[in-house]
Design a protein around this motif. Structure first.
Motif, PDB file in Angstrom:
ATOM      1  N   GLU A   5       0.867  -1.183   0.000  1.00  0.00           N
ATOM      2  CA  GLU A   5       0.000   0.000   0.000  1.00  0.00           C
ATOM      3  C   GLU A   5       0.894   1.220   0.000  1.00  0.00           C
ATOM      4  OE1 GLU A   5      -3.444  -1.483   3.076  1.00  0.00           O
ATOM      5  OE2 GLU A   5      -1.958  -0.049   3.744  1.00  0.00           O
ATOM      6  N   TYR A   6       0.386   2.306  -0.522  1.00  0.00           N
ATOM      7  CA  TYR A   6       1.205   3.503  -0.658  1.00  0.00           C
ATOM      8  C   TYR A   6       0.410   4.715  -0.204  1.00  0.00           C
ATOM      9  CZ  TYR A   6       3.846   7.159  -3.126  1.00  0.00           C
ATOM     10  OH  TYR A   6       4.566   8.278  -3.458  1.00  0.00           O
ATOM     11  N   ALA A   7       1.093   5.577   0.528  1.00  0.00           N
ATOM     12  CA  ALA A   7       0.454   6.834   0.933  1.00  0.00           C
ATOM     13  C   ALA A   7       1.474   7.941   0.854  1.00  0.00           C
ATOM     14  CB  ALA A   7      -0.097   6.715   2.353  1.00  0.00           C
ATOM     15  N   ARG A  48       3.226  -1.550   3.758  1.00  0.00           N
ATOM     16  CA  ARG A  48       2.835  -0.169   3.442  1.00  0.00           C
ATOM     17  C   ARG A  48       4.088   0.697   3.330  1.00  0.00           C
ATOM     18  NH1 ARG A  48      -0.982   2.563   7.662  1.00  0.00           N
ATOM     19  NH2 ARG A  48      -2.513   1.181   6.723  1.00  0.00           N
TER      20      ARG A  48
END
Lengths: 328, 218
Positions: A5-7, A48
């Motif tokens: 996941e990427y933020a 993440r």
């Protein structure tokens, strides 16, 4: 690379909310020059990735005569080299940054990432973990250890800290500012690095849910300083050994001296013995040599890295002489 | 869309066949968007807004490459280099070490040299990407390219696009370089054929020409 996941949050506060409490589960992405390769090699397989590059406040670099230098963790190596004020007041810091090549690395790599880069130990990079163990035993002492530690190597860790900037920042009395869920804390860089005792430990006191946000360096106060690196290659590689020196002189004699070695131990390695060999004396080639000798007096080389003892000795000597001459 | 000039010309006897690249493109696996928006990190605190987190499945990413806008649907783990080469067929930037070391993938991001293999495509959103294909206007060689030809600064040529990008960025910051500056400034690129001598002198020549000096060899 495993999927993740990427933020890309815009504030440190929202970034903190995205971090987990265990190492390895989330990774912080800054310049990416270490992390992306480590993920490709499955040295780390985060679920993440939190990109910090949209946080504007972490890119500042400021100097004041009263409080010294403040560098946001996202200041790039090139930003640091381009900053005239930082160069003028901390020439040896610029010297250390100049050892980091080439231009792609300097434009991408950040000061925070440089300080937090993982060891280059080939056992670590090839899946044997930070302690390079196989069937409960370290592979290093009887293995390929020519780039490994010569100090602080009584085990279980034998890698060397890979940072070029940490030793001079420690010699300058620098601090790291860390943001965590409970707020901010400042840690002196000389206490920031630790030798891991267990495979799950890290090489620093930063916690998995904290972010290194800033580096603080006190005002230079007329210190004479230099970094001397011994390298096999001038680019695309890490030094074999590096010595960082900050001296304060009065009337030709050394009032105080801080000497910190890089790439010789699992942490940047301050050598007060070298400082003591200088204090109260006028610096001559012989005195500098004695300080170099004192710096490695406790070295315990492994089977293939005895040569690094001599390199560290000479690096300290040359860094001292270079500092006194104001060559940085 | 596909630029014919990049491909080897087919001879009359050659059957039209699938290239290796066409095969790789066709074989790309479509990842289900089922995981989108649902966190896979167990004990991390949840963000205020779920929109902040994307992936691990494919997400829309817009890239601006050589002045052209491309819309893609890719996983966050896809590097900028792979996105350009495998999805957009912009193959000038080469994939060699894939570990931020050799420089064959050097491209410009907002005019600064970066290793495309070590930037995530999703990070490159909002930035101006320039690859070797975007350097020359109207198919005319740039001074750096022309100097590479003049000085025989390549043998196998695989490192050349990366070197040309690195040299171009270097000259922008250092219009009057010494040989030593060049050696230092180009430390981020490797040439296994060992054409460094030619590259260094090509950069010297390009520097002279970019300042309006006369054309010609050293």
């Amino acid at each position: 690379m495993e999927a993740f996941e990427y933020a890309s949050p815009h504030t440190t506060e929202s970034a903190l909310k995205l971090l987990g409490g265990r190492w390895g589960e989330t990774e912080i992405l800054a310049g990416g020059t270490d992390l992306i390769s480590a993920m490709k090699d499955r040295v780390t397989t985060p679920k993440r990735v939190v990109n910090l590059k949209k946080i504007k406040g972490l890119k500042r670099i400021e100097y004041s005569a009263h409080s010294g230098l403040r560098m946001g963790a996202l200041v790039t190596i090139q930003d640091l080299l381009d900053n005239k004020v930082a160069r003028e007041h901390y020439p040896a810091l610029a010297q250390a940054a100049d050892g980091i090549r080439g231009e792609q690395m300097r434009h991408m790599g950040t000061v925070g990432g440089e300080l937090l880069q993982r060891p280059r130990c080939w056992y670590f990079r090839n899946g044997y973990g930070l302690l390079a163990q196989y069937q409960g035993k370290s592979l290093v002492p009887d293995g390929q250890n020519r780039y490994h530690a010569i100090l602080g190597n009584s085990g279980p860790a034998y890698f060397v800290n890979a940072s070029s900037l940490a030793p001079i920042l420690i010699a300058l009395g620098g601090k790291a500012r860390l943001h965590g869920p409970e707020g901010e804390r400042e840690v002196e860089l000389r206490k920031f690095y630790t030798t891991p005792m267990k495979e799950e430990d890290r090489e620093y006191v930063l916690k998995p849910n904290e972010i290194l946000t800033e580096i603080l360096v006190p005002p230079d106060k007329g210190g004479k300083m230099a970094v001397y690196e011994v390298r096999e290659k001038t680019a695309l590689d890490w030094p074999l050994v590096a010595a960082s020196v900050v001296l304060h002189l009065s009337g030709g004699t050394v009032r105080s001296a801080r000497v910190v070695l890089g790439h010789v131990a699992p942490v940047p390695w301050p050598v007060p013995e070298a400082g003591q060999a200088l204090e109260g004396k006028a610096v001559t080639e012989e005195i500098a040599d004695q300080a170099g000798k004192a710096a490695v007096s406790k070295a315990t080389p492994l089977s293939q890295n005895g040569y690094k003892v001599r390199l560290a000795h000479i690096a300290v000597k040359r860094a001292i002489l270079s500092a006194v001459k104001g060559e940085a | 869309m596909r630029r014919k000039k990049d491909r080897p010309r087919k001879t009359a006897s050659e059957k039209p066949s699938l290239t290796r690249r066409d095969f790789l493109k066709g074989a790309g696996v479509t990842v289900s968007g089922g995981l989108l928006g649902k966190s896979i990190v167990a004990d991390a605190a949840q963000p205020e807004s779920k929109n902040e987190i994307v992936g691990p499945g494919a997400v829309p990413v817009t890239l601006r490459v050589n002045g052209k806008v491309h819309k893609l649907n890719i996983e966050p783990r896809v590097t900028l280099l792979d996105a350009l080469r495998d999805r957009l067929d912009i193959t000038g930037s080469k994939k060699v070490c894939d570990r931020a070391t050799c420089g064959a993938c050097t491209m410009l991001m907002d005019r600064k040299p970066v290793y495309g293999c070590t930037v995530l495509a999703i990070e490159a959103e909002g930035h101006e990407i320039t690859t070797i294909e975007g350097l020359a206007a109207d198919d005319k060689l740039t001074p750096v390219m022309a100097a590479f030809v003049n000085h025989d600064a390549q043998q196998c040529g695989f490192c050349t696009p990366g070197f040309v990008m690195a040299c171009t960025a270097f000259l922008e910051r250092n219009p009057n370089p010494s040989l030593e500056d060049i050696e230092k400034g180009l430390g981020g690129n490797l040439c296994r054929c060992g054409t460094y001598w030619g590259v260094r002198h090509a950069v010297l020549q390009a520097a002279r020409e970019m300042k309006g000096g006369s054309h010609g060899n050293v």
